[in-house]
Structures are given as structure tokens and as C-alpha cells.
Scaffold this motif. Structure first.
Motif, PDB file in Angstrom:
ATOM      1  N   LEU A  11     -13.759   3.857 -29.212  1.00 46.08           N
ATOM      2  CA  LEU A  11     -15.036   3.250 -29.598  1.00 46.08           C
ATOM      3  C   LEU A  11     -15.730   2.529 -28.444  1.00 46.08           C
ATOM      4  O   LEU A  11     -16.946   2.612 -28.290  1.00 46.08           O
ATOM      5  CB  LEU A  11     -14.768   2.262 -30.749  1.00 46.08           C
ATOM      6  N   GLU A  12     -14.941   1.816 -27.625  1.00 46.94           N
ATOM      7  CA  GLU A  12     -15.590   1.051 -26.546  1.00 46.94           C
ATOM      8  C   GLU A  12     -16.241   1.986 -25.526  1.00 46.94           C
ATOM      9  O   GLU A  12     -17.233   1.647 -24.896  1.00 46.94           O
ATOM     10  CB  GLU A  12     -14.613   0.059 -25.871  1.00 46.94           C
ATOM     11  N   LEU A  13     -15.708   3.186 -25.437  1.00 51.70           N
ATOM     12  CA  LEU A  13     -16.308   4.153 -24.517  1.00 51.70           C
ATOM     13  C   LEU A  13     -17.611   4.735 -25.107  1.00 51.70           C
ATOM     14  O   LEU A  13     -18.602   4.930 -24.402  1.00 51.70           O
ATOM     15  CB  LEU A  13     -15.296   5.270 -24.273  1.00 51.70           C
ATOM     16  N   ILE A  14     -17.584   4.957 -26.421  1.00 49.94           N
ATOM     17  CA  ILE A  14     -18.825   5.405 -27.082  1.00 49.94           C
ATOM     18  C   ILE A  14     -19.901   4.340 -26.870  1.00 49.94           C
ATOM     19  O   ILE A  14     -21.055   4.647 -26.545  1.00 49.94           O
ATOM     20  CB  ILE A  14     -18.586   5.643 -28.599  1.00 49.94           C
ATOM     21  N   GLN A  15     -19.505   3.073 -27.004  1.00 45.39           N
ATOM     22  CA  GLN A  15     -20.467   1.966 -26.811  1.00 45.39           C
ATOM     23  C   GLN A  15     -21.038   1.976 -25.388  1.00 45.39           C
ATOM     24  O   GLN A  15     -22.239   1.798 -25.192  1.00 45.39           O
ATOM     25  CB  GLN A  15     -19.775   0.627 -27.092  1.00 45.39           C
ATOM     26  N   LYS A  16     -20.211   2.236 -24.406  1.00 42.83           N
ATOM     27  CA  LYS A  16     -20.709   2.250 -23.020  1.00 42.83           C
ATOM     28  C   LYS A  16     -21.706   3.395 -22.811  1.00 42.83           C
ATOM     29  O   LYS A  16     -22.702   3.241 -22.107  1.00 42.83           O
ATOM     30  CB  LYS A  16     -19.547   2.411 -22.035  1.00 42.83           C
ATOM     31  N   TRP A  67     -19.516  -2.781 -19.555  1.00 41.55           N
ATOM     32  CA  TRP A  67     -20.771  -2.452 -20.239  1.00 41.55           C
ATOM     33  C   TRP A  67     -21.227  -1.012 -20.054  1.00 41.55           C
ATOM     34  O   TRP A  67     -21.899  -0.453 -20.910  1.00 41.55           O
ATOM     35  CB  TRP A  67     -21.891  -3.383 -19.740  1.00 41.55           C
ATOM     36  N   LEU A  68     -20.922  -0.456 -18.897  1.00 42.77           N
ATOM     37  CA  LEU A  68     -21.436   0.887 -18.583  1.00 42.77           C
ATOM     38  C   LEU A  68     -20.279   1.812 -18.215  1.00 42.77           C
ATOM     39  O   LEU A  68     -19.248   1.342 -17.708  1.00 42.77           O
ATOM     40  CB  LEU A  68     -22.425   0.802 -17.413  1.00 42.77           C
TER      41      LEU A  68
END
Ligand code: BYC
Length: 470
Positions: free
Chosen positions: A276-281, A421-422
Motif C-alpha cells: 500500500l505505501e508504494l501505491i501511495q507513493k 513520499w515519492l
């Protein structure tokens, strides 16, 4: 095999204008060479189940059949003319719409049309290698559908350039086939169209966020006083809807797969899925670079385009007031190291007004993805859009550092958090490591959920793309 101009579906009576016909006949083989050189690599001889527009009527714009992409019938379609249409906004509101280009707006219109046109081949170039790592035949077919329609949108703009802009227009049309996405010597015009799209997560993010800029830009041009531009962009919007569907549902299926694994107590990374955190980035990256495509927050170009009746607001025809005079738009802009509220004349804020509509639409999609998370049983975690000041390269926030909440921060703080963040180089390598072609009927890659249904009523396990020998 190249087609003749007569075989190009059109509702602009091409054959009655010999000069135009000759000009397009000269451009067509160059278009096909461009398509073969930088269009989908390795699939030109495949049979693809594609939708082709053969007319603008309800039954005609969605004709489905197997076709080799170079044989796709790239047509030229304008929505039917409205009798006595009047311009709906700006200083010229109420005047009859123009059938020809007014001399005083020639440069501005040419520039708008060229900028719009340039994005279409750019996106095909950006997506050129993706077919080789498709997560399913269904997705492969959708990629190619998007690609051929971007080609058709290029035709739509080139028709306007050839028909209404004489020799300048023909030169611009040639340049559209000469620039190349990401090429430092002859890049595409707008920033985002030079970003590589070398994995499918980026493709879904691009069709979700960047194609959605297309929707809003086209909607603004669909209001134009230059009637042929308004009519052609209206028809483009009907096709654009599928591209947005591909992006929004594509990301949704990546979220769903990740959520199902999380809900089962598994680590998405260990299961070959996208955490999920990668999808967010990826959301942070693609949303922010797509925001740049609306231009600066304060823009005299935008004010001039609106005043002149060239480019309206989203659904301008449904608004009550069409002059946008004597009104202001309040925005916070960075000044001297802090954010300062500013009242900007509304016409100068038209890029921001359009961006507002876009942000609302993106938020709706993010809400949908969060529902998918919840439905799968993941609680306490959600996806979100970063603030519109975050990671901007155009407008007053460019060159300054903001966190995803939109707070002005130091460059050092940004750098310290950037990897959170990115997408980092490692993140991109990880995502690329998941990209293996899955081409068995009805099969789907480990990092994405099955689509809920097939295309045009066909089953999910339909053979949407067939190899040349089949
Ligand atoms: N990159 O006054 P400003 C689509 C330039 S996507 C590079 O702030 P303006 C699709 C600007 O040209 C939709 N340059 O902005 C999607 C200007 O240059 P000059 C495409 C940029 O002019 C997926 C200067 O900065 N359609 O269809 O109000 C797949 C100051 O500009 C950028 C259109 O874009 C940038 N991001 O607005 C396939 C519609 N932003 O004058 C297709 C037509 C700004 O200093 N284009 N600049 O030389 C327009 O209406 C406007 O050109 C823009 C910019 C909205 C893009």
C-alpha cells in the motif's frame, strides 16, 4: 498495408476538398511510419479486439472487431453542428461561434491545438514497451485500445491544423511526428509527457491522473468559440472515458489485490504484489506531475484564452455567469518564505478553477479505492491525494519544498523525507521486477486482481489479443 484516404471514416466530407485531401494523403504515410517506429513494440502483427469509431451516432462509435493495429481505421469525427451556436463565455459571449479561425486568434488557437495534439503521440511513445509485460490479455487489449485512440486524437487535431491553418498548420503537423517523448533534443511540449512509463502501475496511474487532465482540458476546449475545435473535442471526450476507466479500475484492482493479501495476514511484498505505501507513493508522483499540466495558478494566458472565447470553464454552459469579470479567486501562494493569501482576478485564476474540478474528480476515485480496502477487510489504513502544492514543477510552488499536507518546509526536510513520499529508484526496480507477461486466457499477474467483467460483454477469459499465426 496502408489504407487510402477514402477508407478513413469521417464525417467532414473529406473527399470534397481536394487540397485538404492531398495534404492529409501526404501526412498519412508519415503517421504510419511514426506508428511503426514508436508505437506498441512487438505487437503490430497481432490481432486485437478493438473498438473503432465508424461514425458519431450511438451505434457507430463503438464498433468492435479483431484488427491489426496498423490497419486500425483512424477516422476524423466532429460532433454534429448545432444550428446557430453562440459563444458561451468571455468578452465575446453571445456572438455567433466561428466556423473559420479569426485572424486575431490564429496564433493562440494554433498553439492550443498543437499543445493538445502533442500529448497524443507522446503518450503512445511513453507506453511503447508495456505490451511485453502485460498482466493479462484483457489489460493488453485495453492498452492497445488506449494507444490507437490516442492516435485517432492526433488525427483529430491534425485535421484542424491542415484544414484551418494552411502551411503553418501542415508544418506543425509534421513536427508532431518529429518530437519524441523524453528525447532531450526534441522533447514533447508538456513536462509530464516526457516521463517514462515503463511499468503497468505507472500506466494505470497515468491513465487515471494524466488522462484525466485530458478530460478537463478537452472539456474546456469543448466550450470553445472556434466551433470545429469544440465539436471535435466533444467527440474525443466519448473515447476518453474508456481511458479513465482503464486507469481508475486498474489502480483499484492493484489496491484490491494488496488489500486481500493484507486482510489474509500476508505481506504483499512476499506475495509478489504492490504494498500500500508504494501505491501511495505512485499516487503522490502521478497526481502532482499531472497537476502541472493545468499550467500556473495565476496565468495571463488563461485569462486571455477565456476573454477571447477560446477556452471556457468545465461545463461552462451549466454555469449562471459567463464573463468572470469583477470577481476574484482566493488562493494561498508562497511569498518571502511563507504562504500568503491572495485575491486573484478570476480570469487569471482559470487554470486553478479547472484544477479544482479535476482535484474533486480525483478525490472521488481515491474514495472508491478506500472503499475497496475496507470491503476487503483492511481497516485503519487509507490512500489519499497529496496537497496540490506538493512536488510541483509549474506555478508559484515550483522550486520550493512542501510536504504532502501542503506545508512549506525546508529543502533539507524535503530531501530527508523524499524516499517516504515519492517512489525511489529501489521502489521502481521492485515494481518492474513484478512485471512479467501473463498471456494465458483468463490468467492474471500476481500483483493485480481479476477485472470484474470483460470487454463489450465478452467473458474475462476471452482471447482479446491473438498472435499473428492464430
Ligand atoms: N509543461 O500561463 P501558464 C491529454 C508553459 S492532456 C511545460 O502558467 P497556460 C492527454 C506555458 O506553455 C491535455 N510547459 O500556462 C492525456 C507557458 O509558456 P510561454 C492536453 C508548461 O498557458 C493523456 C508558460 O509555461 N491539453 O489530452 O495558461 C494521454 C506559462 O504558462 C506547462 C492541453 O494542454 C507544463 N506542464 O496553460 C493523452 C490543452 N504548463 O507562454 C492525452 C491546451 C505551462 O511562457 N493547452 N507551461 O511560452 C493549454 O491550454 C495550455 O497550454 C496549458 C498551460 C493548460 C497546458
Amino acid at each position: 498495408m496502408a489504407q487510402s484516404l477514402e477508407s478513413i471514416p469521417n464525417n467532414v466530407d473529406l473527399s470534397s476538398d481536394r487540397r485538404l485531401q492531398r495534404a492529409l494523403e501526404q501526412w498519412q504515410p508519415n503517421f504510419l511510419s511514426w506508428w511503426n517506429e514508436v508505437g506498441p513494440d512487438g505487437f503490430q502483427a497481432h490481432q486485437v479486439y478493438l473498438r473503432t469509431a465508424v461514425s458519431v451516432e450511438a451505434g457507430g462509435w463503438a464498433h468492435f472487431d479483431f484488427v491489426r493495429m496498423p490497419d486500425y481505421r483512424w477516422g476524423i469525427f466532429l460532433e454534429p453542428k448545432e444550428a446557430e451556436r453562440r459563444i458561451g463565455f468571455g468578452d465575446v459571449a453571445g456572438e455567433p461561434a466561428w466556423e473559420e479561425v479569426p485572424g486575431e486568434h490564429r496564433n493562440a488557437l494554433r498553439r492550443i491545438i498543437v499543445t493538445q495534439a502533442d500529448t497524443e503521440p507522446a503518450s503512445v511513445e511513453q507506453q511503447r514497451q508495456l505490451g511485453k509485460t502485460c498482466p493479462s490479455l484483457y489489460d493488453l487489449r485495453n492498452l492497445f485500445q488506449v494507444n490507437v485512440e490516442e492516435g485517432r486524437h492526433l488525427w483529430a487535431m491534425v485535421y484542424l491544423l491542415h484544414r484551418f491553418f494552411g502551411r503553418d498548420g501542415r508544418e506543425e503537423a509534421d513536427e508532431l511526428l518529429a518530437r519524441r517523448s523524453g528525447n532531450p533534443d526534441k522533447p514533447r511540449i508538456l513536462t509530464t509527457f516526457n516521463e517514462p512509463i515503463d511499468d503497468w502501475l505507472s500506466f494505470f496511474m497515468f491513465t487515471m491522473f494524466t488522462d484525466r487532465d485530458g478530460k478537463y482540458q478537452l472539456a474546456a476546449l469543448a466550450q470553445s468559440g472556434f466551433d470545429p475545435l469544440a465539436r471535435t473535442t466533444r467527440f474525443m471526450l466519448t473515447e476518453e472515458a474508456h481511458h479513465l476507466f482503464v486507469g481508475e479500475t486498474g489502480v483499484d484492482r492493484v489496491v484490491q489485490r494488496c488489500a486481500e493479501l493484507m486482510a489474509a495476514g500476508k505481506d504483499p511484498r512476499k506475495e509478489g504484489a504492490v504494498p500500500l505505501e508504494l501505491i501511495q507513493k505512485y499516487i503522490n508522483f502521478w497526481f502532482s506531475v499531472s497537476l502541472d499540466l493545468f499550467g500556473g495558478e495565476v496565468s495571463s494566458n488563461a485569462a486571455d484564452f477565456f476573454a477571447a472565447g477560446l477556452k471556457g470553464r468545465f461545463r461552462e454552459d451549466t454555469l449562471e455567469e459567463h464573463k468572470a469579470m469583477g470577481q476574484t479567486y482566493r488562493m494561498e501562494v508562497p511569498e518571502g518564505g511563507k504562504l500568503v493569501a491572495q485575491e486573484v482576478p478570476l480570469r487569471n485564476a482559470m487554470n486553478e478553477v479547472l484544477r479544482d474540478e479535476y482535484v474533486k474528480d480525483c478525490q472521488r476515485a481515491v474514495d472508491r479505492w478506500n472503499k475497496t480496502l475496507q470491503k476487503a477487510g483492511v481497516s485503519g489504513m487509507s490512500l489519499r491525494l497529496p496537497h496540490r502544492r506538493f512536488h510541483r514543477a509549474v506555478g508559484p510552488c515550483a522550486g520550493l519544498s512542501f510536504d504532502p499536507e501542503g506545508r512549506l518546509i525546508s529543502d533539507a526536510e524535503f530531501r530527508a523525507n523524499e524516499a517516504k513520499w515519492l517512489p525511489t529508484a529501489e521502489d521502481r526496480i521492485y515494481v518492474r521486477s513484478l512485471m512479467h507477461p501473463v498471456t494465458g486466457r483468463g490468467q492474471v499477474a500476481s500483483w493485480i486482481a481479476q477485472p470484474p467483467k470483460g470487454i463489450n460483454g465478452m467473458p474475462i477469459d476471452f482471447e482479446y489479443v491473438k498472435p499473428p499465426s492464430a
